[in-house]
Design a protein around this motif. Structure first.
Motif, PDB file in Angstrom:
ATOM      1  N   GLY A   1      77.262  93.312  -8.691  1.00 39.14           N
ATOM      2  CA  GLY A   1      76.524  94.398  -9.339  1.00 39.14           C
ATOM      3  C   GLY A   1      75.029  94.168  -9.368  1.00 39.14           C
ATOM      4  O   GLY A   1      74.342  94.592 -10.301  1.00 39.14           O
ATOM      5  N   ILE A   2      74.502  93.509  -8.363  1.00 40.64           N
ATOM      6  CA  ILE A   2      73.074  93.178  -8.318  1.00 40.64           C
ATOM      7  C   ILE A   2      72.273  94.434  -7.971  1.00 40.64           C
ATOM      8  O   ILE A   2      72.564  95.126  -7.011  1.00 40.64           O
ATOM      9  CB  ILE A   2      72.812  92.061  -7.288  1.00 40.64           C
ATOM     10  N   LYS A   3      71.269  94.685  -8.767  1.00 43.81           N
ATOM     11  CA  LYS A   3      70.408  95.857  -8.569  1.00 43.81           C
ATOM     12  C   LYS A   3      68.952  95.401  -8.455  1.00 43.81           C
ATOM     13  O   LYS A   3      68.524  94.473  -9.132  1.00 43.81           O
ATOM     14  CB  LYS A   3      70.536  96.804  -9.760  1.00 43.81           C
ATOM     15  N   GLY A   4      68.210  96.083  -7.590  1.00 45.52           N
ATOM     16  CA  GLY A   4      66.774  95.836  -7.484  1.00 45.52           C
ATOM     17  C   GLY A   4      66.394  94.534  -6.803  1.00 45.52           C
ATOM     18  O   GLY A   4      65.249  94.095  -6.928  1.00 45.52           O
ATOM     19  N   LYS A   5      67.299  93.917  -6.078  1.00 45.69           N
ATOM     20  CA  LYS A   5      67.013  92.648  -5.403  1.00 45.69           C
ATOM     21  C   LYS A   5      67.286  92.748  -3.904  1.00 45.69           C
ATOM     22  O   LYS A   5      67.631  91.772  -3.245  1.00 45.69           O
ATOM     23  CB  LYS A   5      67.866  91.514  -6.001  1.00 45.69           C
ATOM     24  N   ASP A   6      67.129  93.957  -3.365  1.00 42.30           N
ATOM     25  CA  ASP A   6      67.458  94.190  -1.959  1.00 42.30           C
ATOM     26  C   ASP A   6      66.690  93.272  -1.017  1.00 42.30           C
ATOM     27  O   ASP A   6      67.234  92.809  -0.012  1.00 42.30           O
ATOM     28  CB  ASP A   6      67.193  95.648  -1.583  1.00 42.30           C
ATOM     29  N   ASP A   7      65.421  92.989  -1.337  1.00 39.61           N
ATOM     30  CA  ASP A   7      64.622  92.131  -0.465  1.00 39.61           C
ATOM     31  C   ASP A   7      65.192  90.711  -0.411  1.00 39.61           C
ATOM     32  O   ASP A   7      65.276  90.105   0.659  1.00 39.61           O
ATOM     33  CB  ASP A   7      63.162  92.108  -0.910  1.00 39.61           C
ATOM     34  N   VAL A   8      65.623  90.183  -1.529  1.00 30.27           N
ATOM     35  CA  VAL A   8      66.207  88.839  -1.589  1.00 30.27           C
ATOM     36  C   VAL A   8      67.521  88.804  -0.817  1.00 30.27           C
ATOM     37  O   VAL A   8      67.773  87.885  -0.032  1.00 30.27           O
ATOM     38  CB  VAL A   8      66.438  88.402  -3.062  1.00 30.27           C
ATOM     39  N   LEU A   9      68.349  89.802  -1.022  1.00 26.72           N
ATOM     40  CA  LEU A   9      69.648  89.853  -0.355  1.00 26.72           C
ATOM     41  C   LEU A   9      69.488  90.029   1.155  1.00 26.72           C
ATOM     42  O   LEU A   9      70.237  89.447   1.940  1.00 26.72           O
ATOM     43  CB  LEU A   9      70.498  90.959  -0.960  1.00 26.72           C
ATOM     44  N   LYS A  10      68.494  90.792   1.562  1.00 31.45           N
ATOM     45  CA  LYS A  10      68.214  90.960   2.990  1.00 31.45           C
ATOM     46  C   LYS A  10      67.742  89.643   3.593  1.00 31.45           C
ATOM     47  O   LYS A  10      68.113  89.298   4.723  1.00 31.45           O
ATOM     48  CB  LYS A  10      67.183  92.064   3.212  1.00 31.45           C
ATOM     49  N   ARG A  11      66.947  88.885   2.861  1.00 33.53           N
ATOM     50  CA  ARG A  11      66.492  87.574   3.355  1.00 33.53           C
ATOM     51  C   ARG A  11      67.674  86.645   3.577  1.00 33.53           C
ATOM     52  O   ARG A  11      67.689  85.864   4.533  1.00 33.53           O
ATOM     53  CB  ARG A  11      65.497  86.937   2.382  1.00 33.53           C
ATOM     54  N   ILE A  12      68.676  86.714   2.696  1.00 30.50           N
ATOM     55  CA  ILE A  12      69.886  85.889   2.860  1.00 30.50           C
ATOM     56  C   ILE A  12      70.568  86.248   4.177  1.00 30.50           C
ATOM     57  O   ILE A  12      70.908  85.372   4.983  1.00 30.50           O
ATOM     58  CB  ILE A  12      70.853  86.093   1.672  1.00 30.50           C
ATOM     59  N   THR A  13      70.777  87.533   4.406  1.00 28.30           N
ATOM     60  CA  THR A  13      71.431  87.983   5.637  1.00 28.30           C
ATOM     61  C   THR A  13      70.604  87.612   6.856  1.00 28.30           C
ATOM     62  O   THR A  13      71.135  87.088   7.846  1.00 28.30           O
ATOM     63  CB  THR A  13      71.665  89.501   5.604  1.00 28.30           C
ATOM     64  N   ASP A  14      69.309  87.870   6.811  1.00 29.34           N
ATOM     65  CA  ASP A  14      68.448  87.603   7.961  1.00 29.34           C
ATOM     66  C   ASP A  14      68.404  86.122   8.315  1.00 29.34           C
ATOM     67  O   ASP A  14      68.480  85.759   9.493  1.00 29.34           O
ATOM     68  CB  ASP A  14      67.034  88.125   7.707  1.00 29.34           C
ATOM     69  N   ALA A  15      68.282  85.261   7.323  1.00 29.03           N
ATOM     70  CA  ALA A  15      68.222  83.822   7.590  1.00 29.03           C
ATOM     71  C   ALA A  15      69.532  83.333   8.205  1.00 29.03           C
ATOM     72  O   ALA A  15      69.533  82.624   9.221  1.00 29.03           O
ATOM     73  CB  ALA A  15      67.925  83.055   6.302  1.00 29.03           C
ATOM     74  N   THR A  16      70.637  83.738   7.612  1.00 30.44           N
ATOM     75  CA  THR A  16      71.936  83.296   8.125  1.00 30.44           C
ATOM     76  C   THR A  16      72.170  83.847   9.527  1.00 30.44           C
ATOM     77  O   THR A  16      72.628  83.126  10.417  1.00 30.44           O
ATOM     78  CB  THR A  16      73.064  83.726   7.163  1.00 30.44           C
ATOM     79  N   ALA A  17      71.834  85.098   9.749  1.00 27.12           N
ATOM     80  CA  ALA A  17      71.995  85.711  11.076  1.00 27.12           C
ATOM     81  C   ALA A  17      71.151  84.996  12.115  1.00 27.12           C
ATOM     82  O   ALA A  17      71.595  84.796  13.260  1.00 27.12           O
ATOM     83  CB  ALA A  17      71.644  87.193  11.017  1.00 27.12           C
ATOM     84  N   THR A  18      69.953  84.591  11.759  1.00 29.81           N
ATOM     85  CA  THR A  18      69.079  83.877  12.693  1.00 29.81           C
ATOM     86  C   THR A  18      69.719  82.574  13.146  1.00 29.81           C
ATOM     87  O   THR A  18      69.730  82.253  14.339  1.00 29.81           O
ATOM     88  CB  THR A  18      67.711  83.611  12.048  1.00 29.81           C
ATOM     89  N   PHE A  19      70.273  81.816  12.202  1.00 36.68           N
ATOM     90  CA  PHE A  19      70.938  80.557  12.561  1.00 36.68           C
ATOM     91  C   PHE A  19      72.137  80.805  13.473  1.00 36.68           C
ATOM     92  O   PHE A  19      72.336  80.118  14.460  1.00 36.68           O
ATOM     93  CB  PHE A  19      71.382  79.800  11.303  1.00 36.68           C
ATOM     94  N   VAL A  20      72.934  81.794  13.134  1.00 37.14           N
ATOM     95  CA  VAL A  20      74.145  82.096  13.903  1.00 37.14           C
ATOM     96  C   VAL A  20      73.786  82.650  15.280  1.00 37.14           C
ATOM     97  O   VAL A  20      74.298  82.167  16.298  1.00 37.14           O
ATOM     98  CB  VAL A  20      75.064  83.075  13.131  1.00 37.14           C
ATOM     99  N   ASN A  21      72.916  83.638  15.328  1.00 42.62           N
ATOM    100  CA  ASN A  21      72.583  84.281  16.601  1.00 42.62           C
ATOM    101  C   ASN A  21      72.007  83.294  17.607  1.00 42.62           C
ATOM    102  O   ASN A  21      72.342  83.341  18.798  1.00 42.62           O
ATOM    103  CB  ASN A  21      71.640  85.452  16.388  1.00 42.62           C
ATOM    104  N   GLY A  22      71.164  82.404  17.141  1.00 44.57           N
ATOM    105  CA  GLY A  22      70.599  81.409  18.045  1.00 44.57           C
ATOM    106  C   GLY A  22      71.616  80.395  18.536  1.00 44.57           C
ATOM    107  O   GLY A  22      71.474  79.840  19.632  1.00 44.57           O
ATOM    108  N   ALA A  23      72.649  80.178  17.778  1.00 45.67           N
ATOM    109  CA  ALA A  23      73.647  79.167  18.126  1.00 45.67           C
ATOM    110  C   ALA A  23      74.764  79.673  19.016  1.00 45.67           C
ATOM    111  O   ALA A  23      75.351  78.910  19.778  1.00 45.67           O
ATOM    112  CB  ALA A  23      74.244  78.575  16.845  1.00 45.67           C
ATOM    113  N   VAL A  24      75.096  80.939  18.933  1.00 40.20           N
ATOM    114  CA  VAL A  24      76.270  81.445  19.669  1.00 40.20           C
ATOM    115  C   VAL A  24      75.915  82.036  21.028  1.00 40.20           C
ATOM    116  O   VAL A  24      76.794  82.217  21.857  1.00 40.20           O
ATOM    117  CB  VAL A  24      77.066  82.480  18.847  1.00 40.20           C
ATOM    118  N   ASP A  25      74.654  82.363  21.257  1.00 36.20           N
ATOM    119  CA  ASP A  25      74.258  82.993  22.528  1.00 36.20           C
ATOM    120  C   ASP A  25      73.968  81.964  23.592  1.00 36.20           C
ATOM    121  O   ASP A  25      73.617  80.858  23.368  1.00 36.20           O
ATOM    122  CB  ASP A  25      73.022  83.884  22.318  1.00 36.20           C
TER     123      ASP A  25
END
Length: 150
Positions: free
Chosen positions: A126-150
């Motif tokens: 139920g987190i509200k008003g923290k979209d920037d923080v949550l997006k940073r979580i997704t972006d950081a994790t995606a960066t690690f994964v995307n660079g490793a699997v390609d």
């Protein structure tokens, strides 16, 4: 009548599978589970301020107990920058932190890599008003994964 029942069962089963996977992002890797995780771990170590807390090899754990499972490894890591913006107001979000990436082999032998989307935490806690923080979580994790699997 039987067709309708079969259709409804199929639809309900599909909805259950989709709900179970909601918030989890999965990518296929062209490397083995250990090599994929080595590549992810190297990317995390190279990133500024990230710390690795644990790397769990589930296949080895099962083998030590006499069991057998396909290769799967979990990396637990973070850097703490999301704790202050989230935990004072949403303390249960800590159950999803630190961040985790799972490399696993599916039933056909393909290697997959999965992680939680940060935005999923908003729904779950139920987190509200923290979209920037949550997006940073997704972006950081995606960066690690995307660079490793390609």
């Amino acid at each position: 009548m039987k067709r309708t029942l079969l259709f409804l069962v199929t639809v309900l089963w599909s909805i259950g599978v989709m709900a179970q996977e909601a918030g989890v992002i999965t990518r296929q890797s062209k490397y083995s589970v250990p090599e994929t995780m080595d590549r992810i771990e190297a990317a995390v170590k190279a990133a500024n301020g990230f710390q690795i807390f644990a790397r769990v090899d589930f296949q080895s754990l099962a083998s030590a107990q006499g069991g057998k499972i396909p290769p799967s490894q979990l990396l637990i890591f973070g850097r703490g920058t999301v704790l202050q913006p989230l935990l004072p107001q949403y303390p249960l979000a800590a159950i999803d932190l630190p961040l985790k990436i799972l490399a696993w082999e599916d039933e056909s032998g393909k290697v997959m890599v999965s992680y939680n989307a940060g935005e999923y935490m908003a729904q779950r806690h139920g987190i509200k008003g923290k979209d920037d923080v949550l997006k940073r979580i997704t972006d950081a994790t995606a960066t690690f994964v995307n660079g490793a699997v390609d």
